[in-house]
Scaffold this active site. Sequence first.
Site, PDB file in Angstrom:
ATOM      1  N   SER A  41       0.869  -1.176   0.000  1.00 20.73           N
ATOM      2  CA  SER A  41       0.000   0.000   0.000  1.00 20.73           C
ATOM      3  C   SER A  41       0.906   1.225   0.000  1.00 20.73           C
ATOM      4  O   SER A  41       2.098   1.112   0.337  1.00 20.73           O
ATOM      5  CB  SER A  41      -0.937  -0.014   1.215  1.00 20.73           C
ATOM      6  OG  SER A  41      -0.207  -0.162   2.407  1.00 20.73           O
ATOM      7  N   GLU A  78       1.340   5.578   0.835  1.00 23.69           N
ATOM      8  CA  GLU A  78       0.823   6.769   1.528  1.00 23.69           C
ATOM      9  C   GLU A  78       1.254   8.052   0.792  1.00 23.69           C
ATOM     10  O   GLU A  78       2.379   8.158   0.333  1.00 23.69           O
ATOM     11  CB  GLU A  78       1.380   6.768   2.960  1.00 23.69           C
ATOM     12  CG  GLU A  78       0.869   7.918   3.788  1.00 23.69           C
ATOM     13  CD  GLU A  78       1.258   7.758   5.247  1.00 23.69           C
ATOM     14  OE1 GLU A  78       1.015   6.683   5.833  1.00 23.69           O
ATOM     15  OE2 GLU A  78       1.819   8.725   5.798  1.00 23.69           O
ATOM     16  N   THR A 103      -2.435  11.525   4.212  1.00 22.22           N
ATOM     17  CA  THR A 103      -2.238  12.087   5.553  1.00 22.22           C
ATOM     18  C   THR A 103      -3.158  13.294   5.780  1.00 22.22           C
ATOM     19  O   THR A 103      -3.756  13.843   4.843  1.00 22.22           O
ATOM     20  CB  THR A 103      -0.778  12.515   5.791  1.00 22.22           C
ATOM     21  OG1 THR A 103      -0.456  13.515   4.818  1.00 22.22           O
ATOM     22  CG2 THR A 103       0.166  11.338   5.672  1.00 22.22           C
ATOM     23  N   ASP A 149      -1.241  15.032  16.423  1.00 19.80           N
ATOM     24  CA  ASP A 149      -0.488  15.999  17.246  1.00 19.80           C
ATOM     25  C   ASP A 149      -0.976  17.379  16.874  1.00 19.80           C
ATOM     26  O   ASP A 149      -1.103  17.680  15.692  1.00 19.80           O
ATOM     27  CB  ASP A 149       1.018  15.936  16.910  1.00 19.80           C
ATOM     28  CG  ASP A 149       1.613  14.591  17.252  1.00 19.80           C
ATOM     29  OD1 ASP A 149       1.486  14.182  18.426  1.00 19.80           O
ATOM     30  OD2 ASP A 149       2.199  13.970  16.359  1.00 19.80           O
ATOM     31  N   TYR A 154       3.969   1.529  16.853  1.00 20.69           N
ATOM     32  CA  TYR A 154       5.320   2.092  17.010  1.00 20.69           C
ATOM     33  C   TYR A 154       6.281   1.022  17.541  1.00 20.69           C
ATOM     34  O   TYR A 154       6.469   0.902  18.766  1.00 20.69           O
ATOM     35  CB  TYR A 154       5.285   3.296  17.973  1.00 20.69           C
ATOM     36  CG  TYR A 154       4.355   4.377  17.479  1.00 20.69           C
ATOM     37  CD1 TYR A 154       4.821   5.412  16.684  1.00 20.69           C
ATOM     38  CD2 TYR A 154       2.988   4.316  17.768  1.00 20.69           C
ATOM     39  CE1 TYR A 154       3.946   6.375  16.186  1.00 20.69           C
ATOM     40  CE2 TYR A 154       2.108   5.268  17.271  1.00 20.69           C
ATOM     41  CZ  TYR A 154       2.600   6.301  16.479  1.00 20.69           C
ATOM     42  OH  TYR A 154       1.737   7.240  15.985  1.00 20.69           O
ATOM     43  N   PHE A 170      13.154  14.077   9.527  1.00 22.70           N
ATOM     44  CA  PHE A 170      11.925  13.311   9.807  1.00 22.70           C
ATOM     45  C   PHE A 170      12.129  12.385  10.999  1.00 22.70           C
ATOM     46  O   PHE A 170      11.262  12.232  11.846  1.00 22.70           O
ATOM     47  CB  PHE A 170      11.561  12.399   8.637  1.00 22.70           C
ATOM     48  CG  PHE A 170      10.903  13.091   7.480  1.00 22.70           C
ATOM     49  CD1 PHE A 170      10.061  14.169   7.658  1.00 22.70           C
ATOM     50  CD2 PHE A 170      11.119  12.637   6.185  1.00 22.70           C
ATOM     51  CE1 PHE A 170       9.455  14.792   6.582  1.00 22.70           C
ATOM     52  CE2 PHE A 170      10.520  13.253   5.102  1.00 22.70           C
ATOM     53  CZ  PHE A 170       9.696  14.329   5.302  1.00 22.70           C
ATOM     54  N   HIS A 226       3.702  -1.069   3.753  1.00 22.25           N
ATOM     55  CA  HIS A 226       3.071   0.231   3.506  1.00 22.25           C
ATOM     56  C   HIS A 226       4.191   1.255   3.262  1.00 22.25           C
ATOM     57  O   HIS A 226       4.987   1.511   4.170  1.00 22.25           O
ATOM     58  CB  HIS A 226       2.237   0.629   4.728  1.00 22.25           C
ATOM     59  CG  HIS A 226       1.521   1.939   4.599  1.00 22.25           C
ATOM     60  ND1 HIS A 226       0.328   2.080   3.925  1.00 22.25           N
ATOM     61  CD2 HIS A 226       1.829   3.179   5.066  1.00 22.25           C
ATOM     62  CE1 HIS A 226      -0.084   3.339   3.993  1.00 22.25           C
ATOM     63  NE2 HIS A 226       0.823   4.026   4.679  1.00 22.25           N
TER      64      HIS A 226
HETATM   65  P1  FAD Z   1      -2.239   7.154  20.418  1.00 25.50           P
HETATM   66  O1  FAD Z   1      -2.409   5.746  19.973  1.00 25.50           O
HETATM   67  O2  FAD Z   1      -3.379   7.813  21.049  1.00 25.50           O
HETATM   68  O3  FAD Z   1      -0.929   7.242  21.259  1.00 25.50           O
HETATM   69  C1  FAD Z   1      -0.330   8.505  21.583  1.00 25.50           C
HETATM   70  C2  FAD Z   1       0.458   8.398  22.886  1.00 25.50           C
HETATM   71  O4  FAD Z   1      -0.438   8.274  23.987  1.00 25.50           O
HETATM   72  C3  FAD Z   1       1.377   7.178  22.971  1.00 25.50           C
HETATM   73  O5  FAD Z   1       2.516   7.569  23.692  1.00 25.50           O
HETATM   74  C4  FAD Z   1       0.553   6.158  23.746  1.00 25.50           C
HETATM   75  O6  FAD Z   1       1.366   5.239  24.472  1.00 25.50           O
HETATM   76  C5  FAD Z   1      -0.253   7.037  24.677  1.00 25.50           C
HETATM   77  N1  FAD Z   1      -1.609   6.495  24.901  1.00 25.50           N
HETATM   78  C6  FAD Z   1      -2.437   5.946  23.959  1.00 25.50           C
HETATM   79  N2  FAD Z   1      -3.626   5.607  24.501  1.00 25.50           N
HETATM   80  C7  FAD Z   1      -3.564   5.935  25.814  1.00 25.50           C
HETATM   81  C8  FAD Z   1      -4.491   5.829  26.886  1.00 25.50           C
HETATM   82  N3  FAD Z   1      -5.720   5.325  26.699  1.00 25.50           N
HETATM   83  N4  FAD Z   1      -4.091   6.284  28.115  1.00 25.50           N
HETATM   84  C9  FAD Z   1      -2.842   6.801  28.304  1.00 25.50           C
HETATM   85  N5  FAD Z   1      -1.922   6.926  27.299  1.00 25.50           N
HETATM   86  C10 FAD Z   1      -2.283   6.513  26.084  1.00 25.50           C
HETATM   87  N6  FAD Z   1       0.083  12.475  12.193  1.00 25.50           N
HETATM   88  C11 FAD Z   1      -0.658  13.425  11.574  1.00 25.50           C
HETATM   89  O7  FAD Z   1      -0.749  14.556  12.080  1.00 25.50           O
HETATM   90  N7  FAD Z   1      -1.290  13.183  10.390  1.00 25.50           N
HETATM   91  C12 FAD Z   1      -1.254  11.966   9.799  1.00 25.50           C
HETATM   92  O8  FAD Z   1      -1.847  11.759   8.740  1.00 25.50           O
HETATM   93  C13 FAD Z   1      -0.497  10.926  10.429  1.00 25.50           C
HETATM   94  N8  FAD Z   1      -0.444   9.691   9.904  1.00 25.50           N
HETATM   95  C14 FAD Z   1       0.238   8.689  10.560  1.00 25.50           C
HETATM   96  C15 FAD Z   1       0.232   7.405  10.026  1.00 25.50           C
HETATM   97  C16 FAD Z   1       0.920   6.374  10.655  1.00 25.50           C
HETATM   98  C17 FAD Z   1       0.883   4.980  10.056  1.00 25.50           C
HETATM   99  C18 FAD Z   1       1.670   6.632  11.838  1.00 25.50           C
HETATM  100  C19 FAD Z   1       2.464   5.539  12.494  1.00 25.50           C
HETATM  101  C20 FAD Z   1       1.667   7.922  12.381  1.00 25.50           C
HETATM  102  C21 FAD Z   1       0.950   8.955  11.770  1.00 25.50           C
HETATM  103  N9  FAD Z   1       0.896  10.247  12.291  1.00 25.50           N
HETATM  104  C22 FAD Z   1       0.167  11.232  11.653  1.00 25.50           C
HETATM  105  C23 FAD Z   1       1.604  10.575  13.535  1.00 25.50           C
HETATM  106  C24 FAD Z   1       0.663  10.458  14.756  1.00 25.50           C
HETATM  107  O9  FAD Z   1      -0.393  11.367  14.640  1.00 25.50           O
HETATM  108  C25 FAD Z   1       1.494  10.785  16.003  1.00 25.50           C
HETATM  109  O10 FAD Z   1       2.472   9.799  16.221  1.00 25.50           O
HETATM  110  C26 FAD Z   1       0.675  11.031  17.264  1.00 25.50           C
HETATM  111  O11 FAD Z   1       1.561  11.575  18.245  1.00 25.50           O
HETATM  112  C27 FAD Z   1       0.070   9.770  17.887  1.00 25.50           C
HETATM  113  O12 FAD Z   1      -1.025   9.325  17.226  1.00 25.50           O
HETATM  114  P2  FAD Z   1      -1.584   7.857  17.590  1.00 25.50           P
HETATM  115  O13 FAD Z   1      -2.831   7.678  16.850  1.00 25.50           O
HETATM  116  O14 FAD Z   1      -0.523   6.843  17.436  1.00 25.50           O
HETATM  117  O15 FAD Z   1      -1.884   8.089  19.146  1.00 25.50           O
END
Ligand code: FAD
Length: 276
Positions: free
Chosen positions: A7, A9, A40, A100, A136, A207, A257
């Site tokens: 896939s 991105e 994204t 973020d 991660y 990055f 991916h």
């Molecule tokens: P979460 O899964 O919510 O995790 C974030 C942090 O909080 C982690 O440290 C986790 O351990 C902690 N955490 C999670 N759940 C809980 C809970 N219930 N209680 C306490 N702590 C918790 N960013 C963008 O802005 N745009 C994009 O399009 C984008 N695409 C991405 C695509 C991929 C495949 C990846 C791997 C990353 C992408 N990112 C993108 C980056 C991502 O938005 C950041 O890494 C962001 O900081 C975390 O998002 P997440 O969904 O992994 O968060």
Amino acid sequence: MPSLSVSFEFFPPKTPAGQEKLLLVRDELAATNPEFFSVTYGAGGSTQDGTLQTVLALRESGIDTAPHMSCIGASRAELRNQLQGYKDKGIRRIVALRGDLPSGMGRGGELRYANELVEFIRQEFGQDFIIEVAAYPEAHPQAANLDEDIKNFVRKCQAGADSAITQYFFNADAYFYFVDRVRAAGIEIPIIPGIMPITNYTKLARFSDACGAELPRWIRKQLESYGDDSESIVKFGEEVISNLCQQLIDGGAPSLHFYTLNQAKASLAVVNNLRK
Ligand code: FAD
């Protein structure tokens, strides 16, 4: 492996020239018959419309295309509207993230973490969307430690994620260890390695610093030694990434991916090497 599943991105282009190029890159990558494309999304609103327009443009190639969406800074009502809009346009796959916020924008929003977004999508839309989440293998940069991060990843899966895509990494052992730990916690969804082709040292270093991916010393040293000899960088990058992907496939990775950065050449070279 001729049947290797892949896939790709993309990000929403910011200029008319970028838009024109997107369509060329789309067609080159569509020819590899990928499982899906994804686009994204800028948390905080910077490119929300750009994401949708890019999804629609990529989808014209006939390849299923998923918008990324994040919950940070958004209300439930806003998320519901966004999802309904996607559903109305026939979008059936979402990459669901916390995201973020740009610095200085505070936190805000009604959902704090991606597991809450996955739960929300399932509550409101049932099985209307295939949900991908982020993983991660080297731990999320804000995680206290890998154990906590794995627990949080498991929460997202239990909330109803169908599949996960990893942050990029250059160390296959990190991926295998992560998958083993997640399987031991009873989670069976596919965990697709995210692959960052190497084409430019400065950008890659920037990055990697920003997203917490480790750029191993031997790769850094070698790239540094090439200076601005981009031909050598590209050749070395293709070899390193093809070897990494082969290791991942041999070890059971279900698919790959590619973070294309809206460029076709480097991802295509690797896919072609693997499909020989
Ligand atoms: P979460 O899964 O919510 O995790 C974030 C942090 O909080 C982690 O440290 C986790 O351990 C902690 N955490 C999670 N759940 C809980 C809970 N219930 N209680 C306490 N702590 C918790 N960013 C963008 O802005 N745009 C994009 O399009 C984008 N695409 C991405 C695509 C991929 C495949 C990846 C791997 C990353 C992408 N990112 C993108 C980056 C991502 O938005 C950041 O890494 C962001 O900081 C975390 O998002 P997440 O969904 O992994 O968060």
